[in-house]
Design an enzyme around this catalytic site. Sequence first.
Site, PDB file in Angstrom:
ATOM      1  N   GLU A  17       0.836  -1.200   0.000  1.00  0.00           N
ATOM      2  CA  GLU A  17       0.000   0.000   0.000  1.00  0.00           C
ATOM      3  C   GLU A  17       0.873   1.254   0.000  1.00  0.00           C
ATOM      4  O   GLU A  17       1.886   1.318   0.701  1.00  0.00           O
ATOM      5  CB  GLU A  17      -0.907   0.017   1.226  1.00  0.00           C
ATOM      6  CG  GLU A  17      -1.843   1.227   1.264  1.00  0.00           C
ATOM      7  CD  GLU A  17      -2.956   1.056   2.277  1.00  0.00           C
ATOM      8  OE1 GLU A  17      -3.798   0.153   2.060  1.00  0.00           O
ATOM      9  OE2 GLU A  17      -2.973   1.791   3.275  1.00  0.00           O
ATOM     10  N   TYR A  49      -6.749   7.177  -0.026  1.00  0.00           N
ATOM     11  CA  TYR A  49      -7.612   8.309  -0.381  1.00  0.00           C
ATOM     12  C   TYR A  49      -7.606   9.269   0.790  1.00  0.00           C
ATOM     13  O   TYR A  49      -7.859   8.852   1.930  1.00  0.00           O
ATOM     14  CB  TYR A  49      -9.020   7.753  -0.592  1.00  0.00           C
ATOM     15  CG  TYR A  49      -9.986   8.566  -1.416  1.00  0.00           C
ATOM     16  CD1 TYR A  49      -9.806   8.719  -2.780  1.00  0.00           C
ATOM     17  CD2 TYR A  49     -11.122   9.129  -0.839  1.00  0.00           C
ATOM     18  CE1 TYR A  49     -10.723   9.397  -3.554  1.00  0.00           C
ATOM     19  CE2 TYR A  49     -12.052   9.824  -1.604  1.00  0.00           C
ATOM     20  CZ  TYR A  49     -11.854   9.953  -2.964  1.00  0.00           C
ATOM     21  OH  TYR A  49     -12.771  10.628  -3.731  1.00  0.00           O
ATOM     22  N   ARG A 107     -15.520   3.471   4.856  1.00  0.00           N
ATOM     23  CA  ARG A 107     -16.260   4.575   5.465  1.00  0.00           C
ATOM     24  C   ARG A 107     -15.357   5.801   5.519  1.00  0.00           C
ATOM     25  O   ARG A 107     -15.760   6.898   5.194  1.00  0.00           O
ATOM     26  CB  ARG A 107     -16.746   4.206   6.867  1.00  0.00           C
ATOM     27  CG  ARG A 107     -17.756   5.226   7.422  1.00  0.00           C
ATOM     28  CD  ARG A 107     -17.933   5.131   8.906  1.00  0.00           C
ATOM     29  NE  ARG A 107     -16.741   5.547   9.618  1.00  0.00           N
ATOM     30  CZ  ARG A 107     -16.730   5.926  10.893  1.00  0.00           C
ATOM     31  NH1 ARG A 107     -17.850   5.898  11.585  1.00  0.00           N
ATOM     32  NH2 ARG A 107     -15.614   6.296  11.485  1.00  0.00           N
ATOM     33  N   LYS A 165     -21.489  -5.553   4.363  1.00  0.00           N
ATOM     34  CA  LYS A 165     -20.564  -5.279   3.253  1.00  0.00           C
ATOM     35  C   LYS A 165     -20.557  -6.429   2.249  1.00  0.00           C
ATOM     36  O   LYS A 165     -20.602  -6.217   1.038  1.00  0.00           O
ATOM     37  CB  LYS A 165     -19.136  -5.072   3.775  1.00  0.00           C
ATOM     38  CG  LYS A 165     -18.889  -3.783   4.527  1.00  0.00           C
ATOM     39  CD  LYS A 165     -17.416  -3.687   4.889  1.00  0.00           C
ATOM     40  CE  LYS A 165     -17.153  -2.548   5.842  1.00  0.00           C
ATOM     41  NZ  LYS A 165     -15.727  -2.438   6.211  1.00  0.00           N
ATOM     42  N   GLN A 212       5.697   5.903  15.491  1.00  0.00           N
ATOM     43  CA  GLN A 212       4.671   5.206  14.716  1.00  0.00           C
ATOM     44  C   GLN A 212       3.768   4.354  15.592  1.00  0.00           C
ATOM     45  O   GLN A 212       2.607   4.137  15.268  1.00  0.00           O
ATOM     46  CB  GLN A 212       5.331   4.317  13.650  1.00  0.00           C
ATOM     47  CG  GLN A 212       5.922   5.078  12.483  1.00  0.00           C
ATOM     48  CD  GLN A 212       6.579   4.138  11.492  1.00  0.00           C
ATOM     49  OE1 GLN A 212       7.433   3.324  11.851  1.00  0.00           O
ATOM     50  NE2 GLN A 212       6.165   4.225  10.246  1.00  0.00           N
ATOM     51  N   LYS A 272       7.856   3.737   1.633  1.00  0.00           N
ATOM     52  CA  LYS A 272       9.282   3.519   1.876  1.00  0.00           C
ATOM     53  C   LYS A 272       9.772   2.318   1.061  1.00  0.00           C
ATOM     54  O   LYS A 272       9.622   1.165   1.486  1.00  0.00           O
ATOM     55  CB  LYS A 272       9.540   3.281   3.371  1.00  0.00           C
ATOM     56  CG  LYS A 272       9.097   4.401   4.287  1.00  0.00           C
ATOM     57  CD  LYS A 272       9.942   5.646   4.085  1.00  0.00           C
ATOM     58  CE  LYS A 272       9.573   6.722   5.095  1.00  0.00           C
ATOM     59  NZ  LYS A 272      10.339   7.980   4.867  1.00  0.00           N
TER      60      LYS A 272
END
Length: 288
Positions: A17, A49, A107, A165, A212, A272
């Site tokens: 991702e 997004y 959502r 869903k 993180q 990364k």
Amino acid sequence: MKIRDIIDREQETLSMEVFPPKKDTDFEMVKEAALHIASLKPSFMSVTYGAGGSTKGNTIKLASEIQKQYQVPAMAHLTCVCATKESINTALTEMKQAGIENILALRGDIPKDYDGEVFTEFQHASQLVELIKKTGDFCVGGACYPEVHPDSKNKFDDINGLKKKVKAGCEFLTTQMFFDNNIFFNFMYRVREAGIHIPIIPGIMPITKRAQVKNAVKLSGCNVPERFKNIIDKYGDTENAMKQAGVIYASDQIIDLLANGVKNIHIYSMNKPEIAKGIQDNLKGIIL
């Protein structure tokens, strides 16, 4: 290529991702990092997004570039936040024109310091899935939380949301990050017992900086096991050591998942390339 066809194969998959830039001026820099990851030839890539659709144009543009330059199937995220049927239909038209046929319907996160009404025409991801499936031949995925969605009342309520869903047309689910594989295995037992049988892809986040961890817990409410806390306490103040330890810990999670019959793995790469490659190198000979 549709992601449902990729994850339906016999061989194991490793997907990545990336996220688009918040500012248009940063697009080329982010594109370079994303394409570097694409050059590693993951099974597919996911492009996030921004809150309220703030990066919509760059999401579609980046996903399109990944497919054009490296022929890696790309999945664009789409959220309910501040969305209307008109804005969603516009986004879907743009995706079709860009050759994007995979969508992760979410959502979405509420924009920071936003005063207006957030969920207007779409309150749940299931409603978004339903519209997407009616609009075109898209392969649609969704998200799930092994440790229960922060806004769900309980585990029962959370599972019911996933059922909606699936009924709406969701074809696979990708989990939020987790750091204890037993939590994922317990979650899988619950969803299968509830009659949810679509593929579920575990999402793994390599933690390479101390900060993180706090952000991850705030975002998903995930549990940090004592073993990983000790790693952070020992190496968190040394950049290179923490990066190496984080890649090794994530790789160890993945190997354990694969050894227990999990076939598809998703990596939150945080743009990364060196992290993505480090994990990929650790899995050479394991994921063929």
